[in-house]
Design a protein around this motif. Structure first.
Motif, PDB file in Angstrom:
ATOM      1  N   ASP A 211       0.840  -1.195   0.000  1.00 26.77           N
ATOM      2  CA  ASP A 211       0.000   0.000   0.000  1.00 26.77           C
ATOM      3  C   ASP A 211       0.875   1.243   0.000  1.00 26.77           C
ATOM      4  N   VAL A 212       0.249   2.377  -0.313  1.00 28.07           N
ATOM      5  CA  VAL A 212       0.967   3.644  -0.433  1.00 28.07           C
ATOM      6  C   VAL A 212       0.513   4.626   0.637  1.00 28.07           C
ATOM      7  N   MET A 213       1.482   5.247   1.300  1.00 27.21           N
ATOM      8  CA  MET A 213       1.228   6.363   2.195  1.00 27.21           C
ATOM      9  C   MET A 213       1.767   7.610   1.510  1.00 27.21           C
ATOM     10  N   ALA A 214       0.964   8.676   1.484  1.00 29.08           N
ATOM     11  CA  ALA A 214       1.314   9.861   0.701  1.00 29.08           C
ATOM     12  C   ALA A 214       1.461  11.090   1.581  1.00 29.08           C
ATOM     13  N   SER A 232      -3.306   6.019   2.623  1.00 26.94           N
ATOM     14  CA  SER A 232      -3.361   7.047   3.665  1.00 26.94           C
ATOM     15  C   SER A 232      -2.706   8.325   3.196  1.00 26.94           C
ATOM     16  N   ILE A 233      -3.253   9.432   3.691  1.00 26.83           N
ATOM     17  CA  ILE A 233      -2.712  10.769   3.444  1.00 26.83           C
ATOM     18  C   ILE A 233      -2.086  11.253   4.739  1.00 26.83           C
ATOM     19  N   GLU A 234      -0.812  11.636   4.664  1.00 26.31           N
ATOM     20  CA  GLU A 234      -0.076  12.090   5.839  1.00 26.31           C
ATOM     21  C   GLU A 234      -0.027  13.619   5.867  1.00 26.31           C
ATOM     22  N   HIS A 235      -0.297  14.197   6.988  1.00 26.72           N
ATOM     23  CA  HIS A 235      -0.232  15.633   7.278  1.00 26.72           C
ATOM     24  C   HIS A 235      -1.528  16.359   6.902  1.00 26.72           C
ATOM     25  N   GLY A 236      -1.820  16.505   5.606  1.00 22.63           N
ATOM     26  CA  GLY A 236      -3.061  17.173   5.188  1.00 22.63           C
ATOM     27  C   GLY A 236      -3.264  18.503   5.889  1.00 22.63           C
ATOM     28  N   THR A 237      -2.244  19.341   5.860  1.00 28.27           N
ATOM     29  CA  THR A 237      -2.266  20.570   6.650  1.00 28.27           C
ATOM     30  C   THR A 237      -3.309  21.563   6.179  1.00 28.27           C
ATOM     31  N   ALA A 245     -13.575  15.712   0.479  1.00 30.27           N
ATOM     32  CA  ALA A 245     -14.440  14.802  -0.283  1.00 30.27           C
ATOM     33  C   ALA A 245     -13.619  13.701  -0.954  1.00 30.27           C
ATOM     34  N   ALA A 246     -12.413  14.037  -1.398  1.00 31.49           N
ATOM     35  CA  ALA A 246     -11.557  13.050  -2.056  1.00 31.49           C
ATOM     36  C   ALA A 246     -11.068  11.978  -1.091  1.00 31.49           C
ATOM     37  N   LEU A 247     -11.110  12.263   0.204  1.00 26.64           N
ATOM     38  CA  LEU A 247     -10.614  11.336   1.214  1.00 26.64           C
ATOM     39  C   LEU A 247     -11.615  10.229   1.558  1.00 26.64           C
ATOM     40  N   GLY A 248     -12.668  10.117   0.800  1.00 29.15           N
ATOM     41  CA  GLY A 248     -13.723   9.171   1.139  1.00 29.15           C
ATOM     42  C   GLY A 248     -13.255   7.744   1.345  1.00 29.15           C
ATOM     43  N   ASN A 249     -12.308   7.270   0.538  1.00 31.42           N
ATOM     44  CA  ASN A 249     -11.833   5.883   0.650  1.00 31.42           C
ATOM     45  C   ASN A 249     -10.404   5.810   1.180  1.00 31.42           C
ATOM     46  N   THR A 250      -9.985   6.870   1.861  1.00 28.75           N
ATOM     47  CA  THR A 250      -8.594   6.990   2.289  1.00 28.75           C
ATOM     48  C   THR A 250      -8.537   7.347   3.770  1.00 28.75           C
ATOM     49  N   TRP A 251      -7.507   6.884   4.450  1.00 27.57           N
ATOM     50  CA  TRP A 251      -7.304   7.295   5.839  1.00 27.57           C
ATOM     51  C   TRP A 251      -6.510   8.596   5.884  1.00 27.57           C
ATOM     52  N   TYR A 252      -6.777   9.371   6.906  1.00 28.00           N
ATOM     53  CA  TYR A 252      -6.100  10.647   7.125  1.00 28.00           C
ATOM     54  C   TYR A 252      -5.278  10.518   8.399  1.00 28.00           C
ATOM     55  N   VAL A 253      -3.962  10.756   8.285  1.00 29.35           N
ATOM     56  CA  VAL A 253      -3.044  10.708   9.428  1.00 29.35           C
ATOM     57  C   VAL A 253      -2.507  12.129   9.617  1.00 29.35           C
ATOM     58  N   PRO A 254      -3.118  12.928  10.487  1.00 33.96           N
ATOM     59  CA  PRO A 254      -2.828  14.370  10.505  1.00 33.96           C
ATOM     60  C   PRO A 254      -1.430  14.767  10.976  1.00 33.96           C
ATOM     61  N   THR A 255      -0.821  14.008  11.878  1.00 32.63           N
ATOM     62  CA  THR A 255       0.482  14.376  12.464  1.00 32.63           C
ATOM     63  C   THR A 255       0.495  15.840  12.916  1.00 32.63           C
ATOM     64  N   LEU A 256      -0.300  16.137  13.911  1.00 34.33           N
ATOM     65  CA  LEU A 256      -0.403  17.502  14.421  1.00 34.33           C
ATOM     66  C   LEU A 256       0.859  17.968  15.149  1.00 34.33           C
TER      67      LEU A 256
END
Length: 372
Positions: A211-214, A232-237, A245-256
């Motif tokens: 799998d890919v983490m971006a 998964s999407i990392e940061h997403g600042t 809306a694009a994150l519907g099938n993706t996990w969000y890893v915010p790393t605050l």
């Protein structure tokens, strides 16, 4: 057999706790319920049993800024990993820097620490994230280590080849820089992969069983990576309505944690709120690279301030396991799952000071940290 008796047990899916005993058999949870019998009784009265914590974005072997020998990067991981496990973090996904040899050392018992999933390097195009270049010297690979292959690609075919290099060297995950680093974004020089390159990269990763983490700070990068199929999407600042809306099938890893005191912290917190309100699946990751190290316990405190304590704990247990495709093995306190558990003092869900609450940690059914 070990019997953990008298605690309240957290169900991270609901946020509810119930009084129950937990019987361990080797590295597995054998039974959960009231009034259990068993040898090796551990009195957990007045405590809360939670699943072992999972950090989905760490850098346990990040390159140090000082010009030290290559061995320093490796040796620094020993106390870092030991400290993570003592604080209840039993599984981590390394977002670049650690190589497959680290996993071997853990398996052999040469060092102690959480289970580690590695991505080796963060892939990106020329001029993008992962391309080390300095005006006086040109391209510079500061790692200089064959176990961490060249991450730079240009074009869809080269993106596929880069994935194959990582898989050949033992990568569990493929990390891609869908945007540049924060400093590049701030400078308005955000060199990032084309959509065609991202699609090819994700497709090749899937063909290789990965799998890919971006890494993606900007909304545009989030949209491209999510639509390409990153898991998964990392940061997403800097999320907006379209990227959420694009994150519907993706996990969000915010790393605050890394930018919690920066001028962009309010944007970042707003992004997490937008994602949560839209029902985006959120998993916890600390981005362990900055020194002095922050870890998942800091990240959970920041997440809880936005999502609440129960949701923060879910993001670091059952939801994190789901993202990593480990939910049939860990992330909850249920029979048959791995005996990765943390006993906290007190029975509430407050994550303000988790390190101060940790009484005992079990990893693979063995007590690896116990406070006298």
């Amino acid at each position: 057999m070990t019997l953990l008796a008298g605690a309240r047990v957290l169900d991270p899916e609901t946020g509810e706790t119930t009084r129950a005993d937990v019987r361990l058999d080797g590295d597995r949870i054998a039974e959960v319920g009231p009034g259990l019998d068993g040898d090796g009784r551990v009195d957990c009265t007045g405590g809360l049993l939670i699943p072992g914590l999972i950090d989905c974005h760490v850098h346990v072997a990040f390159r140090r800024p000082e010009p030290l020998p290559r061995s320093a990067r490796i040796l620094e991981t020993v106390p870092v990993l030991r400290g993570l496990l003592a604080r209840g973090i039993t599984t981590v996904r390394d977002a670049w820097g650690a190589d497959a040899g680290l996993k071997h050392a853990l398996r052999e018992g040469w060092i102690t620490g959480p289970d580690v999933l590695v991505s080796l390097r963060q892939l990106g195009p020329t001029g993008g994230l992962g391309d080390s270049w300095e005006p006086p010297a040109g391209a510079v690979d500061r790692y200089g280590d064959p176990s961490l292959p060249d991450p730079v690609f240009d074009g869809p075919d080269a993106a596929r080849a880069a994935v194959r290099r990582m898989v050949r060297a033992g990568a569990d995950w493929i990390k891609v820089g869908a945007s540049g680093a924060m400093r590049s974004v701030r400078a308005g020089v955000d060199v990032r992969p084309t959509d065609e390159e991202l699609v090819a990269l994700v497709d090749e990763a899937r063909r290789c069983g990965r799998d890919v983490m971006a890494h993606a700070h900007t909304a545009a990068a989030v949209v491209s990576a999510a639509r390409a199929g990153a898991r998964s999407i990392e940061h997403g600042t800097f999320l907006d309505d379209e990227s959420v809306a694009a994150l519907g099938n993706t996990w969000y890893v915010p790393t605050l944690s890394p930018i919690s005191d920066s001028e962009f912290a309010p944007d970042h917190r707003r992004s997490v709120r937008l994602a949560a309100e839209a029902g985006v699946r959120i998993a916890a990751g600390s981005d362990l690279a900055p020194r002095p190290h922050v870890d998942l316990t800091t990240e959970l405190r920041l997440l809880a301030a936005i999502l609440g304590d129960a949701a923060a704990l879910k993001a670091a247990t059952s939801e994190a396991a789901r993202l990593l495709r480990l939910d049939d093995d860990r992330g909850r306190v249920e029979p048959g799952l791995r005996a990765d558990l943390v006993l906290l003092d007190g029975t509430d869900l407050d994550v303000t000071d988790l390190p101060g609450r940790v009484r005992t940690v079990w990893h693979d059914g063995k007590a690896v940290g116990a406070r006298e």
